[in-house]
Scaffold this motif. Sequence first.
Motif, PDB file in Angstrom:
ATOM      1  N   ASN A  82     -20.371   1.620  25.033  1.00  0.00           N
ATOM      2  CA  ASN A  82     -20.200   1.799  26.267  1.00  0.00           C
ATOM      3  C   ASN A  82     -20.927   3.626  26.704  1.00  0.00           C
ATOM      4  N   SER A  83     -21.598   3.634  27.848  1.00  0.00           N
ATOM      5  CA  SER A  83     -21.881   5.044  28.264  1.00  0.00           C
ATOM      6  C   SER A  83     -22.532   4.866  29.036  1.00  0.00           C
ATOM      7  N   LYS A  84     -22.218   6.009  30.319  1.00  0.00           N
ATOM      8  CA  LYS A  84     -22.629   5.760  31.373  1.00  0.00           C
ATOM      9  C   LYS A  84     -23.969   5.633  31.795  1.00  0.00           C
ATOM     10  N   LYS A  85     -24.847   6.232  30.932  1.00  0.00           N
ATOM     11  CA  LYS A  85     -26.161   5.425  30.918  1.00  0.00           C
ATOM     12  C   LYS A  85     -26.244   4.978  30.351  1.00  0.00           C
ATOM     13  N   SER A  86     -28.107   4.575  30.416  1.00  0.00           N
ATOM     14  CA  SER A  86     -28.461   3.066  30.172  1.00  0.00           C
ATOM     15  C   SER A  86     -28.929   3.549  29.083  1.00  0.00           C
ATOM     16  N   HIS A  87     -29.929   2.584  28.090  1.00  0.00           N
ATOM     17  CA  HIS A  87     -31.510   2.901  27.050  1.00  0.00           C
ATOM     18  C   HIS A  87     -31.046   4.368  25.890  1.00  0.00           C
TER      19      HIS A  87
ATOM     20  N   GLU B  50     -23.952 -13.813  23.745  1.00  0.00           N
ATOM     21  CA  GLU B  50     -24.618 -13.241  23.953  1.00  0.00           C
ATOM     22  C   GLU B  50     -25.385 -12.069  24.016  1.00  0.00           C
ATOM     23  N   TYR B  51     -26.476 -11.481  23.023  1.00  0.00           N
ATOM     24  CA  TYR B  51     -26.169  -9.389  23.108  1.00  0.00           C
ATOM     25  C   TYR B  51     -26.237  -9.291  24.806  1.00  0.00           C
ATOM     26  N   SER B  52     -25.911  -8.054  25.000  1.00  0.00           N
ATOM     27  CA  SER B  52     -25.841  -7.638  26.369  1.00  0.00           C
ATOM     28  C   SER B  52     -27.045  -6.672  26.081  1.00  0.00           C
ATOM     29  N   THR B  53     -28.101  -6.599  27.544  1.00  0.00           N
ATOM     30  CA  THR B  53     -28.705  -5.343  27.043  1.00  0.00           C
ATOM     31  C   THR B  53     -27.947  -4.313  28.046  1.00  0.00           C
ATOM     32  N   LYS B  54     -26.668  -4.020  28.454  1.00  0.00           N
ATOM     33  CA  LYS B  54     -25.865  -2.527  29.052  1.00  0.00           C
ATOM     34  C   LYS B  54     -24.735  -2.637  28.454  1.00  0.00           C
ATOM     35  N   ASP B  55     -23.615  -3.361  27.629  1.00  0.00           N
ATOM     36  CA  ASP B  55     -22.665  -2.368  27.025  1.00  0.00           C
ATOM     37  C   ASP B  55     -23.261  -2.460  25.087  1.00  0.00           C
ATOM     38  N   HIS B  56     -22.859  -1.744  24.661  1.00  0.00           N
ATOM     39  CA  HIS B  56     -23.133  -0.850  23.180  1.00  0.00           C
ATOM     40  C   HIS B  56     -21.966  -0.318  23.023  1.00  0.00           C
TER      41      HIS B  56
END
Length: 151
Positions: free
Chosen positions: A119-124, A90-96
Amino acid sequence: FTLTVMSFGYEFMWTLLQLGRFMSTISNGGHIVKPKILVDEPVVRSEKLYSNHAIESTKNVLEKVLESFPVKGYRLIGKTGTARMMRMREYSTKDHRFTCAGMIESGDYKRVIVTFVLNSKKSHLWARQVAAPLFHRVAKRVAYHELGHQR
């Protein structure tokens, strides 16, 4: 589901080298190039894939992407991409993965730069907020390095 995710690029699977090659083709006036890690010689012209009009139109659109990241005396052209990583099918909502690929130009001087951040320490966040500033820092160093060699 394919039509939905294709509209924002999720069905396009490019490696960073393929993305760099595409940007190099645009930078090289539509002539396809063989990628090299370091280029110490002029690029040899090859098969032309796109018309001059198509290349300039593409550059004009992509220039707007990086217009808030100027480097004095240079034209920056690029495209950002934000992709969710697959986790447990599934596509993660946290890992980009945040990507910014493009080029820096001034006259005959042209360089292609591809940056990415996992990824980034900040989300969204979007690639415009994560990878584009990294691209800008690299582009400034490339430009200033070139200026040092011109003196």
